[in-house]
Design an enzyme around this catalytic site. Structure first.
Site, mmCIF file in Angstrom:
data_model
loop_
_atom_site.group_PDB
_atom_site.id
_atom_site.type_symbol
_atom_site.label_atom_id
_atom_site.label_comp_id
_atom_site.label_asym_id
_atom_site.label_seq_id
_atom_site.Cartn_x
_atom_site.Cartn_y
_atom_site.Cartn_z
ATOM 1 N N ASN A 9 0.864 -1.183 0.000
ATOM 2 C CA ASN A 9 0.000 0.000 0.000
ATOM 3 C C ASN A 9 0.900 1.232 0.000
ATOM 4 O O ASN A 9 1.503 1.566 1.013
ATOM 5 C CB ASN A 9 -0.897 -0.027 1.256
ATOM 6 C CG ASN A 9 -1.779 1.202 1.347
ATOM 7 O OD1 ASN A 9 -1.896 1.973 0.393
ATOM 8 N ND2 ASN A 9 -2.407 1.392 2.497
ATOM 9 N N TRP A 10 0.989 1.870 -1.167
ATOM 10 C CA TRP A 10 1.887 3.026 -1.293
ATOM 11 C C TRP A 10 1.289 4.292 -0.685
ATOM 12 O O TRP A 10 1.962 5.303 -0.587
ATOM 13 C CB TRP A 10 2.210 3.273 -2.771
ATOM 14 C CG TRP A 10 3.224 2.329 -3.338
ATOM 15 C CD1 TRP A 10 3.797 1.256 -2.714
ATOM 16 C CD2 TRP A 10 3.791 2.381 -4.653
ATOM 17 N NE1 TRP A 10 4.689 0.649 -3.577
ATOM 18 C CE2 TRP A 10 4.698 1.311 -4.771
ATOM 19 C CE3 TRP A 10 3.605 3.223 -5.764
ATOM 20 C CZ2 TRP A 10 5.428 1.076 -5.931
ATOM 21 C CZ3 TRP A 10 4.330 2.986 -6.921
ATOM 22 C CH2 TRP A 10 5.230 1.921 -7.008
ATOM 23 N N LYS A 11 0.011 4.240 -0.346
ATOM 24 C CA LYS A 11 -0.673 5.423 0.206
ATOM 25 C C LYS A 11 -0.480 6.606 -0.746
ATOM 26 O O LYS A 11 -0.454 6.407 -1.945
ATOM 27 C CB LYS A 11 -0.184 5.691 1.633
ATOM 28 C CG LYS A 11 -0.260 4.421 2.490
ATOM 29 C CD LYS A 11 -0.070 4.638 3.944
ATOM 30 C CE LYS A 11 -0.194 3.295 4.666
ATOM 31 N NZ LYS A 11 -0.088 3.410 6.115
ATOM 32 N N HIS A 85 -9.572 1.230 4.735
ATOM 33 C CA HIS A 85 -8.303 1.421 5.457
ATOM 34 C C HIS A 85 -8.538 2.406 6.606
ATOM 35 O O HIS A 85 -9.317 3.353 6.468
ATOM 36 C CB HIS A 85 -7.228 1.941 4.503
ATOM 37 C CG HIS A 85 -5.862 1.910 5.118
ATOM 38 N ND1 HIS A 85 -5.425 2.872 5.991
ATOM 39 C CD2 HIS A 85 -4.858 1.008 5.009
ATOM 40 C CE1 HIS A 85 -4.200 2.562 6.392
ATOM 41 N NE2 HIS A 85 -3.830 1.438 5.809
ATOM 42 N N GLU A 134 -5.831 -4.849 10.712
ATOM 43 C CA GLU A 134 -4.807 -3.832 10.897
ATOM 44 C C GLU A 134 -5.088 -3.004 12.151
ATOM 45 O O GLU A 134 -5.864 -2.042 12.104
ATOM 46 C CB GLU A 134 -4.785 -2.883 9.697
ATOM 47 C CG GLU A 134 -4.389 -3.533 8.397
ATOM 48 C CD GLU A 134 -3.739 -2.512 7.482
ATOM 49 O OE1 GLU A 134 -2.577 -2.715 7.142
ATOM 50 O OE2 GLU A 134 -4.376 -1.508 7.161
ATOM 51 N N GLY A 140 2.258 2.128 10.737
ATOM 52 C CA GLY A 140 3.289 3.147 10.556
ATOM 53 C C GLY A 140 4.038 3.514 11.832
ATOM 54 O O GLY A 140 4.738 4.529 11.864
ATOM 55 N N SER A 171 3.130 -2.315 10.517
ATOM 56 C CA SER A 171 4.568 -2.410 10.803
ATOM 57 C C SER A 171 5.163 -3.778 10.474
ATOM 58 O O SER A 171 5.971 -4.321 11.234
ATOM 59 C CB SER A 171 4.846 -2.023 12.258
ATOM 60 O OG SER A 171 4.479 -0.673 12.474
ATOM 61 N N GLY A 192 2.801 -1.234 4.332
ATOM 62 C CA GLY A 192 2.842 0.183 3.959
ATOM 63 C C GLY A 192 4.272 0.638 3.763
ATOM 64 O O GLY A 192 4.862 0.470 2.685
HETATM 65 P P1 PGA Z 1 2.758 0.142 7.707
HETATM 66 O O1 PGA Z 1 1.329 0.420 7.048
HETATM 67 O O2 PGA Z 1 3.302 -1.107 7.078
HETATM 68 O O3 PGA Z 1 3.581 1.356 7.360
HETATM 69 O O4 PGA Z 1 2.539 0.001 9.158
HETATM 70 C C1 PGA Z 1 0.398 -0.602 6.908
HETATM 71 C C2 PGA Z 1 -0.887 -0.075 6.344
HETATM 72 O O5 PGA Z 1 -1.274 1.045 6.660
HETATM 73 O O6 PGA Z 1 -1.540 -0.724 5.562
#
Ligand code: PGA
Length: 209
Positions: A9-11, A85, A134, A140, A171, A192
Site C-alpha cells: 500500500n503506497w498510500k 483502510h 490492521e 506506521g 509495521s 505500507g
Molecule cells: P505500515 O502500514 O506497514 O507502514 O505500518 C500498513 C498499512 O497502513 O496498511
C-alpha cells in the site's frame, strides 16, 4: 493458499518518476503480490506481471461527484481495491454504511476487495475476497502486533466473516514477516512503509515465501 498473499500500500506516495525507479529496482514477481498505487499511477503501471490495486473507490456510480474515482474507472486498470483502510475511516470519516456502498460498487464491476478492519468486532460486509486485520496503533509506528495475537484475531475474523483469506497489516518488516505468515490463520500481509523501498520490499516478499 499455497503462498502468502502480499499487498503493498503506497498510500499518497510516489510521483510517476519515482514509481518508474521503483519498478526498475523491484525484482520479485508473483500472482500473489498486489501493488496498491495512487490513482495517478494506475494507468502507467497497468502492465503484466504486476497486479495492481487502488486504495479507495467512490461509493457512487460514475457521474457528477467531483474528485471521486468510480469503480468502473478503476477496473480499466486494476483488478483489486482496498476498502476501509483506517486512514480512510479516521481522516475522511468513512462509516460502515459508506464502506458497504463502496463494496457494492466494487463488486458490481468485478473488482476484488481487500477490506481493512482494526479489530474482530468491526462490521464486515459479505462477499469479500480478502480481509486485512490492521490494528490502528500498529500502522506506521514500527510497533507490530505479536504474531500470536494477530493469529487469534485473524482466526476470529475468518470465522465471523466467512472470508477465506485474512491477512495482517501494521509495521510488517523483512524481519518479522515470516513470524506472521507462518501462523495458520494468517494468509498474508499488508505492507505500507516497507513497500516504498523496492529492495526491502523484494526481500520481504522472499522472506514471506
Ligand atoms: P505500515 O502500514 O506497514 O507502514 O505500518 C500498513 C498499512 O497502513 O496498511
Amino acid at each position: 493458499m499455497n503462498s502468502s498473499f502480499i499487498v503493498a500500500n503506497w498510500k499518497s506516495n510516489k510521483t510517476l518518476f519515482e514509481a518508474e525507479e521503483w519498478i526498475k529496482k523491484f525484482n520479485a514477481n508473483g500472482e500473489n503480490i498486489v501493488i496498491c498505487v495512487p490513482f495517478t499511477l494506475l494507468s502507467a503501471f497497468n502492465q503484466p506481471p504486476l497486479n495492481l490495486g487502488a486504495q479507495d473507490v467512490s461509493m457512487f456510480d460514475q457521474g457528477a461527484y467531483t474528485g471521486e474515482v468510480s469503480a468502473v474507472q478503476i477496473k480499466e486498470f486494476a483488478d483489486w481495491v482496498i476498502i476501509g483502510h483506517s486512514e480512510r475511516r479516521n481522516y475522511f470519516n468513512e462509516t460502515d454504511d459508506m464502506l458497504q456502498k463502496k463494496v457494492e460498487q466494487a463488486k458490481k464491476v468485478g473488482l476484488k476487495i481487500i477490506y481493512c478492519v482494526p479489530d474482530a468486532t468491526t462490521f464486515i460486509p459479505s462477499g469479500l475476497d480478502v480481509v486485512a486485520y490492521e490494528p490502528i496503533w500498529a500502522i506506521g509506528t514500527g510497533e507490530s502486533d505479536t504474531p500470536e495475537n494477530a493469529e487469534t484475531i485473524c482466526g476470529q475474523i475468518k470465522q465471523k466473516s466467512g472470508t477465506a483469506q485474512v491477512i495482517y497489516g501494521g509495521s510488517v518488516t523483512n524481519e518479522n514477516v515470516a513470524s506472521f505468515v507462518t501462523q495458520p490463520h494468517i494468509d498474508g500481509v499488508l505492507v505500507g512503509s516497507v513497500s516504498l523501498e523496492p529492495r526491502k520490499f523484494a526481500a520481504l516478499v522472499a522472506n514471506a515465501q
